[in-house]
Design an enzyme around this catalytic site. Sequence first.
Site, PDB file in Angstrom:
ATOM      1  N   HIS A 268     -52.116  -2.215 -10.224  1.00 57.52           N
ATOM      2  CA  HIS A 268     -51.852  -0.875  -9.668  1.00 57.52           C
ATOM      3  C   HIS A 268     -53.209  -0.173  -9.505  1.00 57.52           C
ATOM      4  CE1 HIS A 268     -49.593   2.562  -8.615  1.00 57.52           C
ATOM      5  NE2 HIS A 268     -49.098   2.937  -9.774  1.00 57.52           N
ATOM      6  N   HIS A 307     -49.675  -5.330  -0.817  1.00 54.32           N
ATOM      7  CA  HIS A 307     -48.967  -4.129  -1.242  1.00 54.32           C
ATOM      8  C   HIS A 307     -47.478  -4.418  -1.163  1.00 54.32           C
ATOM      9  CE1 HIS A 307     -47.855   0.089  -1.500  1.00 54.32           C
ATOM     10  NE2 HIS A 307     -49.075   0.290  -1.959  1.00 54.32           N
ATOM     11  N   ASP A 363     -57.395   0.441  -2.436  1.00 52.16           N
ATOM     12  CA  ASP A 363     -58.332   0.115  -3.500  1.00 52.16           C
ATOM     13  C   ASP A 363     -59.455  -0.818  -3.057  1.00 52.16           C
ATOM     14  OD1 ASP A 363     -57.288   1.652  -5.512  1.00 52.16           O
ATOM     15  OD2 ASP A 363     -55.740   0.184  -5.967  1.00 52.16           O
TER      16      ASP A 363
END
Length: 442
Positions: A268, A307, A363
């Site tokens: 995450h 994702h 990210d």
Amino acid sequence: MTREALTITDERNGATYEIPIEGAAIRATDLQRIKAAPTDHGLVSYDPALANTATCKSAIGFVDGAAGILRYRGYPIQELAEHSTFLETAYLIVKGELPDQAHLATWTRNVMTHSMVHENIKKFMEGFRYDAHPMGVLVSTVGALSTFYPDARDVQDLESRRLQTRRLIGKMPTLAAYAYRKSLGLPYVYPDNDLGYTGNLLSMLFRMTELRYEPNPVLEHALDVLFILHAEHEQNCSTNAVRCVASAHADPYSAVAAGIAALYGPRHGGANEEALRMLEEIGSVDRIPAFLATCKSGERRLAGFGHRIYKNYDPRAQLIKKLALQVFEVTGKNPLIDLALELERIALDDDYFVSRKLYPNLDFYSGLIYQAIGLPPTMFPVLFAIARTAGWLAHWAEFIRDPEQRIVRPRQLYVGEGARSYTPLAARPEPTAREDAVSATI
Ligand code: ACO
């Protein structure tokens, strides 16, 4: 006329059921009516990882992963990133509408007023080891805030909810900066409320002996945009954790601490830290193919890629990529950017990633900016947590206000032993057989 319903035939006994469709959903509790025998408990839906279960009705964030769309309260993320500020976006997320000028000024003042923390919080933070991961420090310290603000327990009180929301959004940068300064053995820098939200954060992170810290406007703006992009993302792992704790009517500090704990994980929010370490480990473009081979063999995951919802380019990753180039004009180019761009190019040309619809997520590039600003990888998820606090608090309050919600109590399919009698110690199996069984459980 078509009916908004599902007709189900149970082949076990020929019974048929009509299950109403509401919006695009059926109510899982309607499945309870489907029983093989009058005495059984009825069907449940089995959904490990909640891959296809709506656990709430929410009006905060909207993601269409196939189309690569993200909106906060209806506003496209691209427009907010271009025109808004983090504090204005936080207002939008927690209150539902963009503020007018007077409300924005009051909100900004109210949030910034809460940027100081009790001196005992500083002492509390002193207790961690010098090398404590700042996310671990943040989880504990945000949880500890509940002991400083016992009024926060009154979760049904609207004014209390509003106060805690301003308080926590106001304090998060200070806690984050203290965690960072402590890791370096540097004195804490008190907030400077004449600076903006992210300018003040930069001051608390980086101020040394100068009387007044002047944040670089490009870096301040970049951090503000990054915070907008990280502020909300509907029902993910950490938001679900916050909602679950909220369902027990715990105070918001405890609920947000649960969200930070979830965000800590490398699958995450910890992925931005992992992504940077991965780029450093790869080191040079010629080593990319060998590295990708280990991802394709399942040995490891390409951090910052993939994702659960986006099966297209994460719109936030596109914006962050552009932002990175603006930041590098001030800080100098992060040498890892060329490696990241090449890694993305090669991966998106590879059938393994293409067929699984694995694209860069937010990210993948954010760590490069944070590093260029001067932060170590351990701080990357901490910055994510500051921004996401707005979204978590909006979900916490939405849950509390939702008359349909009760304490979260998921179902399970029990697959363990049937009822058995306690075996006296002396009569238990040989150690080797027992150890095999025990070691399989943890
Ligand atoms: N690298 C290599 N393979 C991957 C990756 C990856 N990053 N992500 C998924 N896959 C593969 C899986 O091995 C699986 O392959 P298989 O079908 O051959 O078994 C397939 O793609 C589907 O993967 P799932 O695990 O089912 O996907 P899921 O939706 O459960 O996972 C997740 C999503 C956790 C984000 C995953 O893509 C991942 O671990 N990515 C790396 C960590 C990361 O970047 N996380 C940040 C997400 S954004 C955020 O949380 C803020």
